[in-house]
Design a protein around this motif. Structure first.
Motif, mmCIF file in Angstrom:
data_model
loop_
_atom_site.group_PDB
_atom_site.id
_atom_site.type_symbol
_atom_site.label_atom_id
_atom_site.label_comp_id
_atom_site.label_asym_id
_atom_site.label_seq_id
_atom_site.Cartn_x
_atom_site.Cartn_y
_atom_site.Cartn_z
ATOM 1 N N TYR A 154 -12.949 13.779 -43.227
ATOM 2 C CA TYR A 154 -14.016 12.867 -42.690
ATOM 3 C C TYR A 154 -14.848 12.099 -43.769
ATOM 4 N N SER A 155 -15.247 12.871 -44.559
ATOM 5 C CA SER A 155 -15.681 12.417 -45.772
ATOM 6 C C SER A 155 -15.424 11.636 -47.122
ATOM 7 N N THR A 156 -13.772 11.388 -46.882
ATOM 8 C CA THR A 156 -13.029 10.161 -47.843
ATOM 9 C C THR A 156 -13.429 9.037 -46.745
ATOM 10 N N SER A 157 -12.832 9.573 -45.384
ATOM 11 C CA SER A 157 -12.655 8.506 -44.482
ATOM 12 C C SER A 157 -13.707 7.333 -44.359
ATOM 13 N N LYS A 158 -14.537 8.263 -44.277
ATOM 14 C CA LYS A 158 -16.102 7.510 -44.492
ATOM 15 C C LYS A 158 -16.219 6.371 -45.538
ATOM 16 N N GLY A 159 -15.945 7.124 -47.031
ATOM 17 C CA GLY A 159 -15.925 6.470 -47.958
ATOM 18 C C GLY A 159 -15.447 5.019 -47.878
ATOM 19 N N ALA A 160 -14.061 5.205 -47.645
ATOM 20 C CA ALA A 160 -13.629 4.080 -47.206
ATOM 21 C C ALA A 160 -14.136 3.302 -46.558
ATOM 22 N N ILE A 161 -14.513 3.672 -45.998
ATOM 23 C CA ILE A 161 -15.421 2.094 -44.717
ATOM 24 C C ILE A 161 -16.912 1.552 -45.765
ATOM 25 N N ASN A 162 -17.001 2.508 -46.300
ATOM 26 C CA ASN A 162 -18.298 1.868 -47.123
ATOM 27 C C ASN A 162 -17.409 0.412 -48.424
ATOM 28 N N THR A 163 -16.389 0.897 -48.702
ATOM 29 C CA THR A 163 -15.789 -0.156 -49.929
ATOM 30 C C THR A 163 -15.238 -1.135 -48.959
ATOM 31 N N LEU A 164 -14.301 -0.631 -47.741
ATOM 32 C CA LEU A 164 -14.236 -2.073 -46.681
ATOM 33 C C LEU A 164 -15.456 -2.763 -46.353
ATOM 34 N N THR A 165 -16.053 -2.550 -45.934
ATOM 35 C CA THR A 165 -17.397 -2.578 -45.446
ATOM 36 C C THR A 165 -17.764 -4.342 -46.160
ATOM 37 N N GLU A 166 -17.247 -4.018 -47.927
ATOM 38 C CA GLU A 166 -18.471 -4.470 -49.130
ATOM 39 C C GLU A 166 -17.313 -5.699 -49.176
ATOM 40 N N VAL A 167 -15.998 -5.336 -49.196
ATOM 41 C CA VAL A 167 -14.999 -6.419 -49.299
ATOM 42 C C VAL A 167 -14.731 -7.037 -48.433
ATOM 43 N N MET A 168 -14.874 -6.868 -46.739
ATOM 44 C CA MET A 168 -14.997 -7.618 -45.950
ATOM 45 C C MET A 168 -15.958 -9.036 -46.155
ATOM 46 N N ALA A 169 -17.466 -8.557 -46.178
ATOM 47 C CA ALA A 169 -18.351 -9.380 -46.433
ATOM 48 C C ALA A 169 -17.843 -10.029 -48.269
ATOM 49 N N LYS A 170 -17.491 -10.189 -49.033
ATOM 50 C CA LYS A 170 -16.758 -10.753 -49.663
ATOM 51 C C LYS A 170 -16.034 -11.407 -49.522
ATOM 52 N N GLU A 171 -14.756 -11.698 -48.591
ATOM 53 C CA GLU A 171 -13.956 -12.109 -48.076
ATOM 54 C C GLU A 171 -14.583 -13.759 -47.295
ATOM 55 N N PHE A 172 -14.980 -12.297 -46.369
ATOM 56 C CA PHE A 172 -16.121 -13.291 -45.088
ATOM 57 C C PHE A 172 -16.966 -14.485 -45.667
ATOM 58 N N GLU A 173 -17.232 -14.914 -47.027
ATOM 59 C CA GLU A 173 -18.869 -15.004 -47.264
ATOM 60 C C GLU A 173 -18.589 -16.772 -47.122
ATOM 61 N N ASP A 174 -17.069 -17.105 -46.686
ATOM 62 C CA ASP A 174 -16.750 -18.946 -46.197
ATOM 63 C C ASP A 174 -17.200 -19.107 -44.700
ATOM 64 N N THR A 175 -17.644 -17.463 -43.910
ATOM 65 C CA THR A 175 -17.458 -18.039 -42.150
ATOM 66 C C THR A 175 -19.697 -18.053 -42.349
ATOM 67 N N ASN A 176 -19.524 -17.298 -41.081
ATOM 68 C CA ASN A 176 -20.465 -17.665 -40.319
ATOM 69 C C ASN A 176 -20.633 -15.633 -39.824
ATOM 70 N N ILE A 177 -19.804 -14.598 -40.432
ATOM 71 C CA ILE A 177 -19.763 -13.485 -40.012
ATOM 72 C C ILE A 177 -20.745 -12.797 -41.239
ATOM 73 N N LYS A 178 -21.160 -11.690 -40.875
ATOM 74 C CA LYS A 178 -21.516 -11.361 -42.064
ATOM 75 C C LYS A 178 -21.446 -9.137 -41.741
ATOM 76 N N VAL A 179 -21.190 -9.043 -42.721
ATOM 77 C CA VAL A 179 -20.381 -7.532 -42.662
ATOM 78 C C VAL A 179 -21.744 -6.310 -43.563
ATOM 79 N N ASN A 180 -21.917 -5.362 -42.216
ATOM 80 C CA ASN A 180 -22.816 -4.505 -43.201
ATOM 81 C C ASN A 180 -22.677 -2.913 -42.218
#
Length: 234
Positions: A154-180
């Protein structure tokens, strides 16, 4: 606002759906596997609520989200303002007893479903002037916090969500979508009882729900790619 929230039939998701419904004139789509839980949620919505609630019975473990996406698009007329990826799955077992099926089950809901739904709804979120994808993680997935036996998957999967959040926010920088991402500490839910039988948390679902509802609808106006630790303890 048009808001989609998963895992809404109990716990934090249930309480957050109700908090959102009372916080403004929103149209909320609540998604969960449990039809019974969704029916209870629908019945608990006050008659004089300023918001509208639509419940969709769907298992996020499924790989085909096309029908779900069609229902959401039709209900919201092609526009989603907020997606709250709240659904979670926990198996409490010692690391050496977790098999591949256990790991797959937890990652399928806690990580893959988040990626799948976010990807599926991207065109609808992109139609919003300022959209927000809010992932719900866990303090157990935050590096440097206390870890507990039995929760390695469970903890490992939630750790993955934190990393996914940061990467998605970076990839969506040119859109109107924010990710936290919000990482709650111990909250008195059925999942907590499953992880720590008999333990009584100081924070109740309604308490954290108010915070999530407020951040989901306002926080993305000033923050992006942020991982928020929301806990009474480190």
């Amino acid at each position: 606002m048009n808001i989609v929230i998963t895992g809404a039939s109990k716990g934090i998701g249930y309480a957050t759906a109700l908090a959102l419904a009372s916080s403004g004139q929103h149209h909320i789509i609540a998604i969960a596997r449990s039809k019974e839980g969704l029916d209870k949620l629908k019945n608990e919505l006050p008659v004089d609520s300023p918001s509208q609630l639509t419940c969709l019975n769907f298992d996020l473990a499924e790989k085909d989200y096309s029908a779900l996406a069609e229902s959401i698009s039709s209900t919201f007329k092609g526009l989603v303002d907020v997606l709250i990826n709240n659904a979670g799955y926990l198996i409490n077992k010692p690391f050496l007893e977790l098999d591949d099926d256990d790991w797959q089950a937890m990652f399928n809901i806690n990580v893959f479903a988040v990626a799948r739904l976010s990807r599926t709804l991207f065109p609808l979120l992109d139609n919003s002037k300022l959209a927000h994808i809010l992932n719900i993680g866990s303090m157990g997935g935050v590096q440097g916090t206390e870890k507990f036996p039995g929760l390695s998957g469970y903890s490992t999967s939630k750790g993955a969500i934190n990393t996914l959040t940061e990467v998605m926010a970076k990839e969506f920088e040119d859109t109107n979508i924010k990710v936290n991402c919000i990482n709650p500490g111990a909250v008195q839910t059925q999942m907590l009882e499953q992880a720590f039988p008999g333990y009584q948390a100081e924070v109740k679902p309604n308490d954290i729900a108010q915070y999530i509802a407020n951040f989901a609808t306002r926080g993305h106006k000033v923050m992006n790619g942020r991982l928020h630790e929301v806990s009474l303890r480190g």
